[in-house]
Design an enzyme around this catalytic site. Sequence first.
Site, PDB file in Angstrom:
ATOM      1  N   PHE A 596       0.814  -1.106   0.089  1.00 46.38           N
ATOM      2  CA  PHE A 596       0.257   0.025  -0.001  1.00 46.38           C
ATOM      3  C   PHE A 596       0.801   1.282  -0.023  1.00 46.38           C
ATOM      4  CE2 PHE A 596      -2.034  -3.435   2.509  1.00 46.38           C
ATOM      5  CZ  PHE A 596      -3.089  -3.568   1.799  1.00 46.38           C
ATOM      6  N   VAL A 599       8.023   3.758   3.153  1.00 46.15           N
ATOM      7  CA  VAL A 599       8.707   4.729   4.044  1.00 46.15           C
ATOM      8  C   VAL A 599       9.955   5.164   3.634  1.00 46.15           C
ATOM      9  CG1 VAL A 599       9.539   4.920   6.365  1.00 46.15           C
ATOM     10  CG2 VAL A 599       7.588   3.570   6.142  1.00 46.15           C
ATOM     11  N   CYS A 670      18.441   4.915  13.135  1.00 46.08           N
ATOM     12  CA  CYS A 670      19.347   4.409  11.976  1.00 46.08           C
ATOM     13  C   CYS A 670      19.821   2.909  12.193  1.00 46.08           C
ATOM     14  CB  CYS A 670      20.833   5.417  12.566  1.00 46.08           C
ATOM     15  SG  CYS A 670      21.178   4.761  14.395  1.00 46.08           S
ATOM     16  N   ASP A 673      15.393  -2.572  11.815  1.00 44.27           N
ATOM     17  CA  ASP A 673      14.419  -2.984  12.987  1.00 44.27           C
ATOM     18  C   ASP A 673      15.439  -3.931  13.828  1.00 44.27           C
ATOM     19  OD1 ASP A 673      14.383  -5.984  11.704  1.00 44.27           O
ATOM     20  OD2 ASP A 673      14.442  -4.500   9.938  1.00 44.27           O
ATOM     21  N   ASP A 788       0.387  -6.391  16.644  1.00 44.94           N
ATOM     22  CA  ASP A 788       1.508  -7.122  16.116  1.00 44.94           C
ATOM     23  C   ASP A 788       2.732  -6.755  16.752  1.00 44.94           C
ATOM     24  OD1 ASP A 788       2.713  -8.497  13.823  1.00 44.94           O
ATOM     25  OD2 ASP A 788       2.521  -6.806  12.495  1.00 44.94           O
ATOM     26  N   ARG A 792      10.461  -7.820  14.405  1.00 46.84           N
ATOM     27  CA  ARG A 792      10.475  -6.892  13.319  1.00 46.84           C
ATOM     28  C   ARG A 792       9.825  -5.623  13.143  1.00 46.84           C
ATOM     29  NH1 ARG A 792       7.134 -11.209  13.086  1.00 46.84           N
ATOM     30  NH2 ARG A 792       4.936 -10.732  12.994  1.00 46.84           N
TER      31      ARG A 792
END
Length: 972
Positions: A596, A599, A670, A673, A788, A792
């Site tokens: 969708f 970033v 920076c 994840d 969620d 990650r």
Amino acid sequence: MRGARGAWDFLCVLLLLLRVQTGSSQPSVSPEEASPPFIDPAKSELIVSVGDEIRLFCNDPGFVKWTFEVLDQMNENKQKEWIMQKAEATNTGKYTCTNKHGLSSSIYVFVRDPDKLFLVDRSLYGKEDNDTLVRCPLTDPEVTNYSLKGCQGKPIPKDLRFVPDPKAGITIKNVKRAYHRLCLHCSADRKGQSKLSEKFILKVRPAFKAVPVVSVSKASYLLREGEEFTVTCTIKDVSSSVYSSWKKENSPTKLQEKYNSWHQGDFNYERQATLTISSVRVNDSGVFMCYASNTFGSANVTTTLEVVDKGFINIFPMINTTVFVNDGENVDLIVEYEAFPRPEHQQWIYMNRTFTDKWEDYPKSENESNIRYVSELHLTRLKDTEGGTYTFLVSNSDVSSSIAFTVYVNTKPEILTYDRLMNGMLQCVAAGFPEPTIDWYFCPGTEQRCSAPVLPVDVQIQNTSGPPFGKLVVQSSIDSSAFKHNGTVECKAYNDVGKTSAYFNFAFKEQIQPHTLFTPLLIGFVVVAGMMCIIVMILTYKYLQKPMYEVQWKVVEEINGNNYVYIDPTQLPYDHKWEFPRNRLSFGKTLGAGAFGKVVEATAYGLIKSDTAMTVAVKMLKPSAHLTEREALMSELKVLSYLGNHMNIVNLLGACTIGGPTLVITEYCCYGDLLNFLRRKRDSFICSKQEDHAEAALYKNLLHSKESSCSDSTNEYMDMKPGVSYVVPTKAEKRRSARVGSYIERDVTPAIMEDDELALDLEDLLSFSYQVAKGMAFLASKNCIHRDLAARNILLTHGRITKICDFGLARDIKNDSNYVVKGNARLPVKWMAPESIFNCVYTFESDVWSYGIFLWELFSLGSSPYPGMPVDSKFYKMIKEGFRMLSPEHAPAEMYDIMKTCWDADPLKRPTFKQIVQLIEKQISESTNHIYSNLTNCSPSQQKPVVDHSVRINSVGSTASSSQPLLVRDDV
């Protein structure tokens, strides 16, 4: 001295003679006219020194008696003159002369003793809320500062009030329970020196301010005749003076009981009164009351005794004993039964066959006096041959009992035969339960849907020759000679379960001319229309099956019963103070992309100050996004602005909603994840949390200089900056230097590179778990459910600070194996709580389960949970049966204990995030805790105290992401 004494003796004798001579001539004195005796010397007080003579004379015409009182002692002397030649300090006290009329006069004598200023009675008792006397009267009244002092220089309680009396002692006013075992001295100043008495230990007898607390070992007893009845009543009060007894209602008989008592502390007294009847009879049944009372009031508790002549079993079916169930469906046969004594044997029997499994038997209550039990037989996917009688049998040492269920399996009709008979008859035979009905229909041509009914000429019904409770067979016939045209005859058998048809196709010699034009056109039209409908249905299905973008974070508005009511994020207000000019954004590389949106790394000019630039992350939609996706991104913006700032979530910095597509500006992290960061650091992990391994870590980092840092291209979410020369600081120095919470841009490249080259150790893992728990506690305090939570979805920034985020927009979940397709949603099943998987329930407690999975990821250095186990029916079954993962390789025992509590099957038994924070605080080092506290104090916005969500939530459910459960009956 002797001359004076002789003169005094002579004077006394002379006075006695005068009284004797004059006494006979005077009339007797009535009691009403009598006067008290006269004491010489005529003083109220007399002060003498130790060793001096005490001489007291009682002047009265009749009989007199001297009494001497000091402390609790009393001496008597029936002489008119009391003489003590060498006075001692113990002679200090009150001397009273009483005549025959009961009238008296007294004098108080002080005997000064330089070595003994106080007369002491060391026993000191006081009753709560009453006055008590410290018995330390003075031997010398000419002292000052007569008061009380604490032992060993300790001060007396501030609320202690006292009244000194040199002749009696010091009265403590309104004794309190807190004064118990208070050590005191009487104190006075004589000639400028402070003197102390021997010490007193005040023992306070508590006042009764509440009724006794009474409890019994069991509320009810069920016994057989001849058994022993023993019940214990426990009485708790502040003093042993509490009264207690056992009584039987409506019976004056005195009961035999035994007592056992003890003190637990100063004001906690406990007594056990045990009532025993060695061999009970039926007439012993009744209500027994344990009664206790004190001066404040009384209390009682009862226990019920029921005596039966022998044991019993009573069975209660919880469903109708005649059961109808459709073929292939499940049914549970449930009974409740009362059994006394306890049941010894239980079994379910079907057709002389005993079930060894498929049933369970358990007590209805865990109460010790429970006699009610439940037995359930689970019959799954019943076949038509499994109808019949199912019997439950139960027995104990005295009796046995049973109950039978009659089970009928409803089956869809089955057409056994359909034949053309020699005499022109058409015959149809069908079997089913309930008894099927056969109807006949005729239609011309070869149609498969006949509508014209035909009456049968012969119908026969017979029972099947199979097992009992089986199918019923029905036979029906019609005469085919009644039909004059070619056609199809349909035999339709049906009952309440379903229907089945069979067809007879036959032709006569005459041929009917078919339409030459209409039929092909009609067939073509139907085929084209059917294909178009199928295409439209396929396209619609694929669109509906396409996962829709939505905000994972949900904000709870209120809780009604067992349902959460969420705030509609579209209705949240948006404050335009977040607006930032688009022309001040300079876009860079893409950090992440999904179905969708994406970033993008960007530089924002003047976000905080007009002359500064800072690196930010910007969320945006792809050009192909629909209206629903645009509304979802705007909802995410409103939720972030509602939550406010916290050090451990990715905070909102600004937004662009006017004059173009919506852009959401957030903090830039920076290191990307946490999952990929852990995997990069596996080879340099140090299994220690002591910071004194810093040099070893630096040496190891030199050996792994090729390891990726914030400037590596291997991570999709990294800052691209040129390398510089620097000296690697220790980890503690690096953390202290981080200014978390400040949005002012600075050159952090050296620090970033330094931090990434540092090795990873156990203290880092504990710090990550602690920070994520703090962030989740903050979200819970804002009534926000994440849904969620996983490694990650945790970002890492400089100073190794973790930040919780929602990657829903920019993650390609279509190609992510962690997300499993269920219905129209892709869900992270391995991270979800059982209630979320099976019931679509998302709560604060389900977030706690996900946090436990995150901890397993963390301490396994980025391994995938449930390694090697696919998400299939076996996986769902193991989760239902309580399967949990073993401890990861690097997890301390305490952290694995936290994981297990997070994975409790009962959501209410899982800890809250606030409790998890407190548990982990015990594991992290003081330096890390101190550093985190300092960083928290530097936060730009004052964080509100975290509210424990367990205060508000009763682990209730909500329907959320998917509208259907993830596991249905066929899945297992």
